[in-house]
Scaffold this motif. Structure first.
Motif, PDB file in Angstrom:
ATOM      1  N   ILE A 179       0.503   5.048   3.443  1.00  0.00           N
ATOM      2  CA  ILE A 179       1.625   4.504   4.214  1.00  0.00           C
ATOM      3  C   ILE A 179       1.216   3.163   4.822  1.00  0.00           C
ATOM      4  O   ILE A 179       1.942   2.172   4.708  1.00  0.00           O
ATOM      5  N   ASP A 180       0.043   3.126   5.442  1.00  0.00           N
ATOM      6  CA  ASP A 180      -0.446   1.894   6.088  1.00  0.00           C
ATOM      7  C   ASP A 180      -0.695   0.762   5.093  1.00  0.00           C
ATOM      8  O   ASP A 180      -0.502  -0.405   5.419  1.00  0.00           O
ATOM      9  N   LYS A 181      -1.134   1.109   3.894  1.00  0.00           N
ATOM     10  CA  LYS A 181      -1.499   0.093   2.893  1.00  0.00           C
ATOM     11  C   LYS A 181      -0.395  -0.155   1.867  1.00  0.00           C
ATOM     12  O   LYS A 181      -0.614  -0.856   0.876  1.00  0.00           O
ATOM     13  N   ALA A 182       0.792   0.397   2.085  1.00  0.00           N
ATOM     14  CA  ALA A 182       1.877   0.273   1.110  1.00  0.00           C
ATOM     15  C   ALA A 182       2.187  -1.184   0.768  1.00  0.00           C
ATOM     16  O   ALA A 182       2.290  -1.546  -0.410  1.00  0.00           O
ATOM     17  N   ASP A 183       2.331  -2.025   1.754  1.00  0.00           N
ATOM     18  CA  ASP A 183       2.656  -3.432   1.496  1.00  0.00           C
ATOM     19  C   ASP A 183       1.542  -4.132   0.738  1.00  0.00           C
ATOM     20  O   ASP A 183       1.798  -4.918  -0.184  1.00  0.00           O
ATOM     21  N   ALA A 184       0.300  -3.850   1.083  1.00  0.00           N
ATOM     22  CA  ALA A 184      -0.844  -4.468   0.401  1.00  0.00           C
ATOM     23  C   ALA A 184      -0.917  -4.011  -1.056  1.00  0.00           C
ATOM     24  O   ALA A 184      -1.212  -4.823  -1.955  1.00  0.00           O
ATOM     25  N   LEU A 185      -0.653  -2.745  -1.319  1.00  0.00           N
ATOM     26  CA  LEU A 185      -0.653  -2.241  -2.695  1.00  0.00           C
ATOM     27  C   LEU A 185       0.461  -2.892  -3.504  1.00  0.00           C
ATOM     28  O   LEU A 185       0.254  -3.310  -4.641  1.00  0.00           O
ATOM     29  N   LYS A 186       1.627  -3.007  -2.884  1.00  0.00           N
ATOM     30  CA  LYS A 186       2.755  -3.629  -3.590  1.00  0.00           C
ATOM     31  C   LYS A 186       2.486  -5.110  -3.849  1.00  0.00           C
ATOM     32  O   LYS A 186       2.876  -5.646  -4.892  1.00  0.00           O
ATOM     33  N   ALA A 187       1.779  -5.762  -2.951  1.00  0.00           N
ATOM     34  CA  ALA A 187       1.424  -7.174  -3.150  1.00  0.00           C
ATOM     35  C   ALA A 187       0.469  -7.348  -4.330  1.00  0.00           C
ATOM     36  O   ALA A 187       0.374  -8.430  -4.900  1.00  0.00           O
ATOM     37  N   LYS A 188      -0.230  -6.288  -4.705  1.00  0.00           N
ATOM     38  CA  LYS A 188      -1.170  -6.337  -5.839  1.00  0.00           C
ATOM     39  C   LYS A 188      -0.540  -5.809  -7.127  1.00  0.00           C
ATOM     40  O   LYS A 188      -1.245  -5.513  -8.090  1.00  0.00           O
ATOM     41  N   GLY A 189       0.791  -5.648  -7.148  1.00  0.00           N
ATOM     42  CA  GLY A 189       1.481  -5.293  -8.380  1.00  0.00           C
ATOM     43  C   GLY A 189       1.955  -3.864  -8.512  1.00  0.00           C
ATOM     44  O   GLY A 189       2.502  -3.483  -9.549  1.00  0.00           O
ATOM     45  N   VAL A 190       1.760  -3.052  -7.492  1.00  0.00           N
ATOM     46  CA  VAL A 190       2.249  -1.666  -7.529  1.00  0.00           C
ATOM     47  C   VAL A 190       3.737  -1.680  -7.182  1.00  0.00           C
ATOM     48  O   VAL A 190       4.132  -2.248  -6.166  1.00  0.00           O
ATOM     49  N   ASP A 191       4.548  -1.078  -8.043  1.00  0.00           N
ATOM     50  CA  ASP A 191       5.989  -1.021  -7.803  1.00  0.00           C
ATOM     51  C   ASP A 191       6.376   0.130  -6.892  1.00  0.00           C
ATOM     52  O   ASP A 191       7.323   0.018  -6.117  1.00  0.00           O
ATOM     53  N   GLU A 192       5.668   1.251  -7.037  1.00  0.00           N
ATOM     54  CA  GLU A 192       6.000   2.431  -6.251  1.00  0.00           C
ATOM     55  C   GLU A 192       4.736   3.228  -5.960  1.00  0.00           C
ATOM     56  O   GLU A 192       3.801   3.243  -6.759  1.00  0.00           O
TER      57      GLU A 192
END
Length: 160
Positions: free
Chosen positions: A58-71
């Motif tokens: 939950i905390d790293k959701a934005d960072a993961l999405k910034a690295k190309g994760v869609d969901e």
């Protein structure tokens, strides 16, 4: 046999809690055409899962999405009602999709079950994470029993 990098996610069905109640989610449809960071926990509301694993994603959701994760998705051998309540209590809405694997079909299909019967849990999914791109496993991180290192959001971020 445990799924490996480069293999396609097997066809199974998850259940997701929605405002209309539980709804089936086909793994073929869910993983198609996008990059998904999925992680498995032995059980909703259990200590490490609730204190570290789900909150980390939950905390790293934005960072993961910034690295190309869609969901980002969390799965456990729990029913959709429990997964929905756990996601709501943890603040996962809009960040992590809670996918119930109530009968353990997904965990069995990817070869990542564990025997939690000495703790009264029965057969559960192991603690793991993976990156799945268009239905194919791009990265797989399986924890040793009792560990919480390689399936964390932080570890996944380091590898992306």
């Amino acid at each position: 046999m445990t799924i490996s990098k480069g293999e396609r996610i097997p066809s199974t069905t998850f259940t997701k809690m929605t405002e209309n109640g539980p709804e089936p989610v086909s793994s073929d449809d869910y993983f198609s055409g996008k990059t998904v960071a999925i992680f498995s926990v032995p059980g909703a509301f259990t200590p490490t899962c609730s204190a570290k694993h789900l909150p980390g994603f939950i905390d790293k959701a934005d960072a993961l999405k910034a690295k190309g994760v869609d969901e980002i998705a969390c799965t456990a051998v729990n029913d959709a009602f429990v997964m929905g309540a756990w996601g709501k209590s943890a603040g996962a809405d809009g960040k992590v999709t809670m996918l119930a694997d109530g009968n353990g079909e997904f965990a069995k299909a990817v070869g990542l079950t564990m025997d939690g019967s000495k703790f009264g849990l029965g057969t559960r999914g192991q603690r793991f994470s993976m990156i799945v791109t268009d239905g194919v496993v791009e990265d797989l991180n399986v924890e040793e029993p009792g560990d919480f290192k390689v399936s964390s959001a932080e570890y996944m971020l380091e590898k992306l």
